[in-house]
Design an enzyme around this catalytic site. Structure first.
Site, PDB file in Angstrom:
ATOM      1  N   CYS A 126      -0.018  -5.047 -14.237  1.00  8.74           N
ATOM      2  CA  CYS A 126       1.237  -4.308 -14.228  1.00  8.74           C
ATOM      3  C   CYS A 126       1.340  -3.576 -12.890  1.00  8.74           C
ATOM      4  O   CYS A 126       0.390  -2.892 -12.480  1.00  8.74           O
ATOM      5  CB  CYS A 126       1.274  -3.305 -15.373  1.00  8.74           C
ATOM      6  SG  CYS A 126       2.708  -2.190 -15.308  1.00  8.74           S
ATOM      7  N   ASP A 129      -2.276  -7.812 -17.735  1.00  3.18           N
ATOM      8  CA  ASP A 129      -1.350  -8.558 -18.575  1.00  3.18           C
ATOM      9  C   ASP A 129      -1.904  -9.969 -18.697  1.00  3.18           C
ATOM     10  O   ASP A 129      -2.343 -10.559 -17.704  1.00  3.18           O
ATOM     11  CB  ASP A 129       0.042  -8.599 -17.945  1.00  3.18           C
ATOM     12  CG  ASP A 129       0.715  -7.234 -17.959  1.00  3.18           C
ATOM     13  OD1 ASP A 129       0.684  -6.574 -19.008  1.00  3.18           O
ATOM     14  OD2 ASP A 129       1.268  -6.844 -16.923  1.00  3.18           O
TER      15      ASP A 129
END
Length: 163
Positions: free
Chosen positions: A54, A61
């Site tokens: 992120c 992620d």
């Protein structure tokens, strides 16, 4: 069976000295010649271990990427694709941006007739994001194909049982 042309130029495949970089690096991508450029056919990669960060929080992620393309003269070599996807590991970017960057890099690399990338990201904060982007060579039937597939790409969404 035809011999593969251009395999002598592949530096990653078969190397016992593979090094992994976790900083975005499109120069890792390599191609070889398509031995069947007279035929339309799909090549599909399922990449269940894609990771990026992120850009705001630095939290990881995770996604499964589906990369499909109809080659023209060049094809992406799979080990170089794996190393390229690993290079997103410490790269900060939103899901949507990562998918579009991958499309752009692969189009620039191969000049395929058609290409699509679909990212199925695991949820964070109770929301999963599944960006889809595609490309069809301008001025050809593949441009129309891209437009149609974009409109209908998620007509039959999967039953979510794995996230």
């Amino acid at each position: 069976m035809n011999e593969r042309n251009g395999v002598e130029d592949l530096s990653h495949l078969g190397s016992e000295k593979t090094s992994y970089t976790f900083q975005y690096d499109p120069s890792l991508l390599e191609t070889f010649e398509n031995n069947h450029p007279n035929r339309d056919y799909f090549v599909k990669f399922n990449c269940p271990e894609f990771t990026t960060l992120c850009p705001k929080t630095g939290q990881p992620d995770f996604a499964t990427l589906y990369i499909s393309y109809i080659p023209d003269k060049k094809m992406v070599e799979s080990k170089s694709l794996k190393l390229y996807l690993f290079s997103f590991r410490d790269h900060g970017g939103f899901h949507e941006d990562a998918i579009n960057v991958i499309v752009n890099d692969l189009v620039e690399l191969m000049d395929p007739r058609y290409l699509e990338v679909w990212g199925k990201f695991t949820p964070r904060g109770g929301i999963s994001i599944d960006p889809y982007a595609n490309y069809g060579r301008p001025g050809t039937k593949y441009e129309e194909m891209a437009s149609t597939r974009l409109l209908y790409h998620d007509m039959y969404p999967e039953t979510i049982t794995n996230r």
